[in-house]
Write a protein that holds these residues in place. Structure first.
Motif, PDB file in Angstrom:
ATOM      1  N   VAL A  79      30.681  31.923  51.667  1.00 27.45           N
ATOM      2  CA  VAL A  79      29.694  30.892  51.379  1.00 27.45           C
ATOM      3  C   VAL A  79      30.427  29.568  51.195  1.00 27.45           C
ATOM      4  O   VAL A  79      31.392  29.487  50.431  1.00 27.45           O
ATOM      5  N   PRO A  80      30.001  28.515  51.905  1.00 28.22           N
ATOM      6  CA  PRO A  80      30.680  27.227  51.753  1.00 28.22           C
ATOM      7  C   PRO A  80      30.565  26.690  50.331  1.00 28.22           C
ATOM      8  O   PRO A  80      29.603  26.987  49.624  1.00 28.22           O
ATOM      9  N   HIS A  81      31.540  25.907  49.930  1.00 30.43           N
ATOM     10  CA  HIS A  81      31.542  25.333  48.589  1.00 30.43           C
ATOM     11  C   HIS A  81      30.388  24.339  48.458  1.00 30.43           C
ATOM     12  O   HIS A  81      30.149  23.526  49.343  1.00 30.43           O
ATOM     13  N   PHE A  82      29.652  24.424  47.362  1.00 34.84           N
ATOM     14  CA  PHE A  82      28.600  23.451  47.081  1.00 34.84           C
ATOM     15  C   PHE A  82      28.535  23.259  45.576  1.00 34.84           C
ATOM     16  O   PHE A  82      28.984  24.097  44.799  1.00 34.84           O
ATOM     17  N   SER A  83      27.996  22.125  45.199  1.00 39.91           N
ATOM     18  CA  SER A  83      27.917  21.795  43.777  1.00 39.91           C
ATOM     19  C   SER A  83      26.456  21.657  43.367  1.00 39.91           C
ATOM     20  O   SER A  83      25.547  21.696  44.197  1.00 39.91           O
ATOM     21  N   ILE A  84      26.242  21.445  42.102  1.00 39.70           N
ATOM     22  CA  ILE A  84      24.895  21.249  41.585  1.00 39.70           C
ATOM     23  C   ILE A  84      24.261  20.014  42.209  1.00 39.70           C
ATOM     24  O   ILE A  84      23.049  19.959  42.431  1.00 39.70           O
ATOM     25  N   PHE A  85      25.068  19.039  42.577  1.00 44.11           N
ATOM     26  CA  PHE A  85      24.544  17.821  43.197  1.00 44.11           C
ATOM     27  C   PHE A  85      24.031  18.106  44.609  1.00 44.11           C
ATOM     28  O   PHE A  85      23.046  17.520  45.047  1.00 44.11           O
ATOM     29  N   ASP A  86      24.694  19.023  45.322  1.00 45.97           N
ATOM     30  CA  ASP A  86      24.218  19.421  46.646  1.00 45.97           C
ATOM     31  C   ASP A  86      22.845  20.099  46.539  1.00 45.97           C
ATOM     32  O   ASP A  86      21.944  19.838  47.344  1.00 45.97           O
ATOM     33  N   ILE A  87      22.701  20.961  45.556  1.00 47.67           N
ATOM     34  CA  ILE A  87      21.419  21.644  45.350  1.00 47.67           C
ATOM     35  C   ILE A  87      20.349  20.625  44.976  1.00 47.67           C
ATOM     36  O   ILE A  87      19.232  20.645  45.496  1.00 47.67           O
ATOM     37  N   TYR A  88      20.691  19.713  44.095  1.00 56.91           N
ATOM     38  CA  TYR A  88      19.753  18.678  43.646  1.00 56.91           C
ATOM     39  C   TYR A  88      19.274  17.840  44.831  1.00 56.91           C
ATOM     40  O   TYR A  88      18.078  17.630  45.021  1.00 56.91           O
ATOM     41  N   ASN A  89      20.199  17.392  45.651  1.00 57.15           N
ATOM     42  CA  ASN A  89      19.836  16.567  46.807  1.00 57.15           C
ATOM     43  C   ASN A  89      19.027  17.363  47.831  1.00 57.15           C
ATOM     44  O   ASN A  89      18.104  16.828  48.449  1.00 57.15           O
ATOM     45  N   HIS A  90      19.358  18.621  48.004  1.00 53.44           N
ATOM     46  CA  HIS A  90      18.598  19.466  48.923  1.00 53.44           C
ATOM     47  C   HIS A  90      17.164  19.622  48.428  1.00 53.44           C
ATOM     48  O   HIS A  90      16.220  19.519  49.212  1.00 53.44           O
ATOM     49  N   ALA A 100      11.712  13.769  38.318  1.00 55.09           N
ATOM     50  CA  ALA A 100      11.161  14.215  37.034  1.00 55.09           C
ATOM     51  C   ALA A 100      11.092  15.742  36.962  1.00 55.09           C
ATOM     52  O   ALA A 100      11.441  16.338  35.947  1.00 55.09           O
ATOM     53  N   LYS A 101      10.647  16.380  38.045  1.00 52.72           N
ATOM     54  CA  LYS A 101      10.556  17.850  38.050  1.00 52.72           C
ATOM     55  C   LYS A 101      11.945  18.476  37.966  1.00 52.72           C
ATOM     56  O   LYS A 101      12.138  19.477  37.287  1.00 52.72           O
ATOM     57  N   LEU A 102      12.895  17.914  38.665  1.00 57.38           N
ATOM     58  CA  LEU A 102      14.244  18.477  38.642  1.00 57.38           C
ATOM     59  C   LEU A 102      14.938  18.232  37.306  1.00 57.38           C
ATOM     60  O   LEU A 102      15.789  19.008  36.901  1.00 57.38           O
ATOM     61  N   ARG A 103      14.576  17.162  36.632  1.00 53.99           N
ATOM     62  CA  ARG A 103      15.156  16.898  35.317  1.00 53.99           C
ATOM     63  C   ARG A 103      14.714  17.979  34.326  1.00 53.99           C
ATOM     64  O   ARG A 103      15.441  18.340  33.419  1.00 53.99           O
ATOM     65  N   ASP A 104      13.521  18.525  34.535  1.00 56.05           N
ATOM     66  CA  ASP A 104      12.996  19.594  33.686  1.00 56.05           C
ATOM     67  C   ASP A 104      13.220  20.953  34.334  1.00 56.05           C
ATOM     68  O   ASP A 104      12.336  21.805  34.364  1.00 56.05           O
ATOM     69  N   TYR A 105      14.418  21.177  34.850  1.00 53.15           N
ATOM     70  CA  TYR A 105      14.727  22.397  35.591  1.00 53.15           C
ATOM     71  C   TYR A 105      14.509  23.660  34.767  1.00 53.15           C
ATOM     72  O   TYR A 105      14.215  24.716  35.286  1.00 53.15           O
ATOM     73  N   HIS A 106      14.649  23.565  33.453  1.00 55.20           N
ATOM     74  CA  HIS A 106      14.505  24.748  32.610  1.00 55.20           C
ATOM     75  C   HIS A 106      13.069  25.279  32.572  1.00 55.20           C
ATOM     76  O   HIS A 106      12.836  26.364  32.070  1.00 55.20           O
ATOM     77  N   HIS A 107      12.123  24.534  33.145  1.00 52.69           N
ATOM     78  CA  HIS A 107      10.748  25.019  33.249  1.00 52.69           C
ATOM     79  C   HIS A 107      10.488  25.696  34.592  1.00 52.69           C
ATOM     80  O   HIS A 107       9.418  26.262  34.794  1.00 52.69           O
TER      81      HIS A 107
END
Length: 131
Positions: A79-90, A100-107
């Motif tokens: 699996v290629p290296h990816f970071s939390i920022f890659d997931i966020y941007n995707h 706003a929805k991604l900031r509340d990821y725990h929901h």
């Protein structure tokens, strides 16, 4: 309205497995099958012929594996290296999420299920380019 036998026939023709005999549950299953656009098998045969099955598993240049025969691996080295920022941007680019929805990821459902112990073991399958 539709009788119980008609509802069961509608579901059977679309290969929907059901074990309930109560009419409200069958009506709900029929509505879901209809909203998903499940169609009748045009030739009356089950779609288990090899060429039909392969055609259904081919997506762009990938030939997906038979989901019933997949054996995953815990080795994620391919699996290629990816970071939390890659997931966020995707998530921002390809889904209905905003900042706003991604900031509340725990929901989010995925986070909640992992936190509650539903994700026990993570495996991956490497797909092969279609030849």
């Amino acid at each position: 309205m539709f009788g119980l036998a008609n509802l069961q026939k509608f579901l059977q023709e679309r290969d929907v497995v059901f074990s309930v005999a109560r009419k409200p549950a069958l009506v709900e299953l029929c509505l879901i099958a209809n909203s998903l656009g499940l169609e009748l098998d045009p030739d009356g045969l089950k779609e288990d012929r090899t060429e039909v099955f392969i055609a259904k598993l081919t997506c762009e240049s990938l030939c997906l594996r038979n989901p019933y025969r997949i054996i995953g691996t815990a080795n994620l080295s391919f699996v290629p290296h990816f970071s939390i920022f890659d997931i966020y941007n995707h998530r921002l680019a390809f889904n209905e999420f905003d900042h706003a929805k991604l900031r509340d990821y725990h929901h989010m459902e995925g986070y909640t299920m992992a936190k509650d112990g539903f994700v026990v073991y993570l495996e991956s399958v490497q797909y092969i380019k279609h030849r």
